[in-house]
Write a protein that holds these residues in place. Structure first.
Motif, mmCIF file in Angstrom:
data_model
loop_
_atom_site.group_PDB
_atom_site.id
_atom_site.type_symbol
_atom_site.label_atom_id
_atom_site.label_comp_id
_atom_site.label_asym_id
_atom_site.label_seq_id
_atom_site.Cartn_x
_atom_site.Cartn_y
_atom_site.Cartn_z
ATOM 1 N N ARG A 83 -0.651 7.114 8.441
ATOM 2 C CA ARG A 83 0.257 8.205 8.814
ATOM 3 C C ARG A 83 1.335 8.401 7.746
ATOM 4 O O ARG A 83 1.759 9.521 7.475
ATOM 5 N N ILE A 84 1.776 7.271 7.186
ATOM 6 C CA ILE A 84 2.827 7.357 6.166
ATOM 7 C C ILE A 84 2.291 8.009 4.896
ATOM 8 O O ILE A 84 2.893 8.944 4.349
ATOM 9 N N THR A 85 1.140 7.538 4.421
ATOM 10 C CA THR A 85 0.618 8.098 3.167
ATOM 11 C C THR A 85 0.211 9.558 3.345
ATOM 12 O O THR A 85 0.361 10.379 2.439
ATOM 13 N N THR A 86 -0.250 9.904 4.546
ATOM 14 C CA THR A 86 -0.611 11.301 4.813
ATOM 15 C C THR A 86 0.607 12.212 4.703
ATOM 16 O O THR A 86 0.505 13.364 4.267
ATOM 17 N N ASP A 98 0.829 -1.208 0.000
ATOM 18 C CA ASP A 98 0.000 0.000 0.000
ATOM 19 C C ASP A 98 0.867 1.263 0.000
ATOM 20 O O ASP A 98 0.563 2.242 -0.695
ATOM 21 N N CYS A 99 1.946 1.236 0.778
ATOM 22 C CA CYS A 99 2.854 2.384 0.804
ATOM 23 C C CYS A 99 3.498 2.593 -0.567
ATOM 24 O O CYS A 99 3.621 3.722 -1.051
ATOM 25 N N CYS A 100 3.908 1.473 -1.187
ATOM 26 C CA CYS A 100 4.525 1.574 -2.513
ATOM 27 C C CYS A 100 3.540 2.176 -3.509
ATOM 28 O O CYS A 100 3.891 3.030 -4.333
ATOM 29 N N ARG A 101 2.278 1.720 -3.440
ATOM 30 C CA ARG A 101 1.260 2.226 -4.370
ATOM 31 C C ARG A 101 1.038 3.718 -4.172
ATOM 32 O O ARG A 101 0.878 4.478 -5.136
ATOM 33 N N ALA A 102 1.052 4.141 -2.922
ATOM 34 C CA ALA A 102 0.838 5.562 -2.643
ATOM 35 C C ALA A 102 1.974 6.404 -3.228
ATOM 36 O O ALA A 102 1.748 7.469 -3.824
ATOM 37 N N VAL A 103 3.220 5.949 -3.058
ATOM 38 C CA VAL A 103 4.359 6.682 -3.617
ATOM 39 C C VAL A 103 4.270 6.695 -5.145
ATOM 40 O O VAL A 103 4.503 7.721 -5.795
ATOM 41 N N ALA A 104 3.900 5.536 -5.721
ATOM 42 C CA ALA A 104 3.803 5.432 -7.183
ATOM 43 C C ALA A 104 2.740 6.383 -7.713
ATOM 44 O O ALA A 104 2.935 7.040 -8.751
ATOM 45 N N GLU A 145 1.767 9.228 -6.393
ATOM 46 C CA GLU A 145 2.317 10.582 -6.338
ATOM 47 C C GLU A 145 3.363 10.805 -7.426
ATOM 48 O O GLU A 145 3.469 11.899 -7.977
ATOM 49 N N GLY A 146 4.153 9.739 -7.675
ATOM 50 C CA GLY A 146 5.337 9.925 -8.495
ATOM 51 C C GLY A 146 5.153 9.458 -9.930
ATOM 52 O O GLY A 146 6.096 9.499 -10.716
ATOM 53 N N ASP A 147 3.971 8.970 -10.237
ATOM 54 C CA ASP A 147 3.685 8.583 -11.609
ATOM 55 C C ASP A 147 4.651 7.491 -12.111
ATOM 56 O O ASP A 147 5.321 7.655 -13.131
ATOM 57 N N CYS A 148 4.752 6.422 -11.336
ATOM 58 C CA CYS A 148 5.545 5.274 -11.781
ATOM 59 C C CYS A 148 4.807 4.008 -11.356
ATOM 60 O O CYS A 148 3.772 4.079 -10.678
ATOM 61 N N ALA A 149 5.326 2.863 -11.748
ATOM 62 C CA ALA A 149 4.708 1.607 -11.332
ATOM 63 C C ALA A 149 5.000 1.361 -9.852
ATOM 64 O O ALA A 149 6.067 1.747 -9.354
ATOM 65 N N PRO A 150 4.098 0.715 -9.117
ATOM 66 C CA PRO A 150 4.372 0.385 -7.709
ATOM 67 C C PRO A 150 5.648 -0.441 -7.565
ATOM 68 O O PRO A 150 6.347 -0.326 -6.555
ATOM 69 N N GLU A 151 5.956 -1.239 -8.584
ATOM 70 C CA GLU A 151 7.165 -2.076 -8.520
ATOM 71 C C GLU A 151 8.443 -1.246 -8.597
ATOM 72 O O GLU A 151 9.530 -1.757 -8.344
ATOM 73 N N ALA A 152 8.320 0.031 -8.986
ATOM 74 C CA ALA A 152 9.496 0.904 -9.032
ATOM 75 C C ALA A 152 9.748 1.576 -7.680
ATOM 76 O O ALA A 152 10.598 2.443 -7.552
ATOM 77 N N VAL A 153 8.999 1.161 -6.655
ATOM 78 C CA VAL A 153 9.192 1.707 -5.296
ATOM 79 C C VAL A 153 9.684 0.585 -4.384
ATOM 80 O O VAL A 153 9.096 -0.506 -4.357
ATOM 81 N N LEU A 154 10.765 0.849 -3.657
ATOM 82 C CA LEU A 154 11.300 -0.137 -2.702
ATOM 83 C C LEU A 154 11.034 0.353 -1.282
ATOM 84 O O LEU A 154 11.459 1.460 -0.934
ATOM 85 N N PRO A 155 10.355 -0.448 -0.454
ATOM 86 C CA PRO A 155 10.074 -0.042 0.919
ATOM 87 C C PRO A 155 11.110 -0.600 1.913
ATOM 88 O O PRO A 155 11.591 -1.717 1.748
ATOM 89 N N PHE A 156 11.438 0.184 2.913
ATOM 90 C CA PHE A 156 12.352 -0.255 3.977
ATOM 91 C C PHE A 156 11.790 0.225 5.311
ATOM 92 O O PHE A 156 11.319 1.364 5.399
ATOM 93 N N SER A 157 11.855 -0.632 6.309
ATOM 94 C CA SER A 157 11.322 -0.268 7.619
ATOM 95 C C SER A 157 12.314 -0.683 8.695
ATOM 96 O O SER A 157 13.002 -1.696 8.564
#
Lengths: 405, 405
Positions: free
Chosen positions: B128-131, B96-102, B104-116
């Motif tokens: 809270r993160i997507t907000t 879900d976080c990756c999709r939210a960044v994608a 905003e950023g106009d890219c595929a969700p797979e182009a986002v790498l999450p780290f926690s």
């Protein structure tokens, strides 16, 4: 403070065995530090030694003497000096002690097995030991187990001993054992020694098999901090003085069970007296593919400083246990099948926090003195094992940071 | 108190990389805890992840996304919550976080790498993160390295970062890296993250080879307590924005050397900031038969609680080092050929205390902040390695016993 461990008030004599304890002034003042154990002629002997490559001089000599004869006449044990890291001079010192005992006792030097525990790297004071031998010899007594138990202690806070009686088809036999060690953990107080004697009549090969079997689930199933000493040794002597042998499988099973109780008691006593221990912890692993895998998982959890500090803090920190299981190199582990219990409380089910888990339940069981961590690896196999350990406390750091100063 | 570790005041921008740090209120109050890193189109990416079987949801997702494309556009990093031990819900949260960044950023969700990184076993607060994402997006800046370095800290006491410039045949390139981790040691604060970027133009396969080579001698060569986190990850991104590639072996060697300096600095910074550390210790093993053997000996010594407490106490207790070497399962070790130095002082020669060794010399070097333990195994082979660790102090027990309370 040892965890639920009390010194025995009496230990049963074992016909065919006489012991004495004297003060040789090896390192300590005002206490016994030298034990002589005399075995009747014809006594069979089995032994298990440390696998540390830097095994101490007495370990090398005792192993070599046992190869020469499986029927030793004397065991000589000193506390306060490990005679380890002492090179060729240490071997000569151990041999000199054996020769001195042999001269007093009229046997071959190879019929004497030497054992040392104490500080590493200092020359063994052979003169003090040989000077004390005549007194040790004249004090030999079948009642000497309790003083011997105390004389072999180093950082131990409680003496460790136990007796068992077992009825075989030919009559009753006795087993009495003593051990020292405050964890298996003290290479510089090189550490674990255990001596068990019985008046049963047991052939050497059977004796070695029985001892090896018991050691795997007792002395080799305990860990305080993973460090293996240079001096660890466990000896089982069967004098045969009762005239009662192992006649058939039922006798073997009954004797093995009694020996197992003795070895487990002594081994667990060492963990209960582990340096800084406030808890006695059992780590049980079930459904492993084989024993090696079960031991690897149990040992990884039992040695994890994070798990051990959580135990000290009575914090049911299941993430730390899970992470330790995860790094135990279990091939193709189905993490979704792993379940973990603290005593009766399920904390992890199918690889994640159990839906019904409440922190209050976890905290309740973690506050106990003797928690059991049970790890079920899923349907990998039927192998299971138990490892016994203690928590990691401030006191552990204090003892080991301050020991030599 | 970190051992000789100072936070960098500046870090060099890397053309093709923009970063921002914002306060999402994931767990901490009044500080940044969310980092967005934007990579220019065409950036090549290499990564190394934890081998813990219970790897966290973001690790699973990042690994899968990297298999889909080696040219990610965004890295999203949060502190305060590890999203580990969270099962399928955790995976969905990371996605879900990756999709939210994608979005905003106009890219595929797979182009986002999450780290926690943070506490294990608690649900990731996706809302809270997507907000916070729009603010993160509008704050993106080439100058964002220092705030990003600080925003990924958890129990770290000092921010960890470094920049290097290296001149290749085609011109100058920059490497900048940041890392967090207070030891590799905190499965519940699941632990080590490192992000290194360069504007050099490096093909993906070369990049992965270079990273793997550096990781073995840096992030995989540090240990605080042997516990491996569920979230460890190291990413190397090459934007190519400088237009400078690796033209020939000399360029590869120069770039690899710079990358090695960056990774070593960051890895060693983690040990210097190790929980409770008062000393930074190098364990060097020489003349091993192969690298695996060298690492086994070095790691056994580096992890020994007895060696680590002796280091804390500045006690040159060579018996403990010797005993750790002895249990490292080196086949057919000729103990009589082993030599050990503490810095310039020889403490063990040919398997026993060096005849010329004086306790005062040992005490002098053990009192140093950065002692080197050198172990020479004799003429077994030519393999050598170094492992970096810290001592074991009261403070380590306090931090890990009290962390969750």
């Amino acid at each position: 403070m040892a965890v639920h461990l009390h010194e025995p008030e009496t230990l049963l004599p074992v016909p065919g065995v006489r012991l004495s304890a004297v003060a040789a002034g090896i390192r300590y003042q005002g206490r016994d530090d030298l034990v002589l154990m005399e075995l009747a002629p014809g006594t069979a002997c089995a032994a298990v030694f440390t696998r540390n490559a830097f095994c101490a001089a007495p370990v090398q000599v005792a192993r070599s003497h046992l190869q020469h004869s499986r029927s030793p006449r004397y065991l000589l044990i000193n506390a306060g000096n490990a005679n380890a890291g002492t090179g060729e001079a240490g071997r000569v010192a151990a041999l000199d002690c054996c020769r001195a005992v042999a001269g007093e006792g009229d046997c071959a030097p190879e019929a004497v097995l030497p054992f040392s525990t104490g500080v590493i790297g200092e020359p063994l004071p052979v003169g003090r030991i040989t000077t004390a031998l005549p007194a040790a010899r004249s004090a030999l007594s079948a009642q000497g187990w309790i003083p011997a138990m105390r004389a072999i202690m180093t950082t131990d806070t409680v003496g460790k001993g136990i007796s068992e009686r077992v009825t075989l088809s030919g009559g009753e036999v006795t087993l009495t054992g003593i051990a020292k060690g405050s964890g298996m953990i003290h290479p510089d107080m090189a550490t674990m020694l255990a001596f068990v004697a019985t008046d049963a009549r047991v052939p050497e090969e059977t004796l070695q098999d029985l001892l090896q079997g018991c050691v795997d689930t007792s002395f080799n199933a305990i860990t305080v901090d993973g460090d293996t000493s240079t001096n660890d040794a466990c000896v089982l002597a069967a004098t045969g003085a009762s005239g009662v042998g192992l006649a058939g499988e039922a006798d073997v099973a009954a004797f093995a069970a009694a020996l197992d109780r003795v070895c487990r008691h002594l081994a667990q006593a060492i963990v209960r007296d582990g340096e800084g221990a406030t808890k006695f912890v059992t780590v049980r692993v079930e459904s492993a593919r084989d024993i090696a895998e079960a031991r690897r998982v149990a040992t990884t959890v039992a040695l994890s400083p994070l798990v051990k500090t959580a135990l000290f803090a009575s914090d049911p920190n299941w993430g730390r246990i899970l992470a330790a299981v995860g790094r135990a190199e279990v091939a193709d582990l189905d993490v979704g099948a792993v379940c973990i219990h603290l005593d009766e409380v399920c904390i992890v089910r199918n690889g994640g926090r159990d839906p019904g888990y409440q922190e209050a339940d976890g905290a309740r069981v973690m506050a106990r003195d003797e928690p059991v961590i049970s790890i079920h690896l899923g349907g990998r196999g039927t192998a299971c094992t138990e490892i016994y350990t203690c928590d990691l406390s401030f006191e552990y750091v204090r003892i080991n940071a301050e020991y030599r100063s």
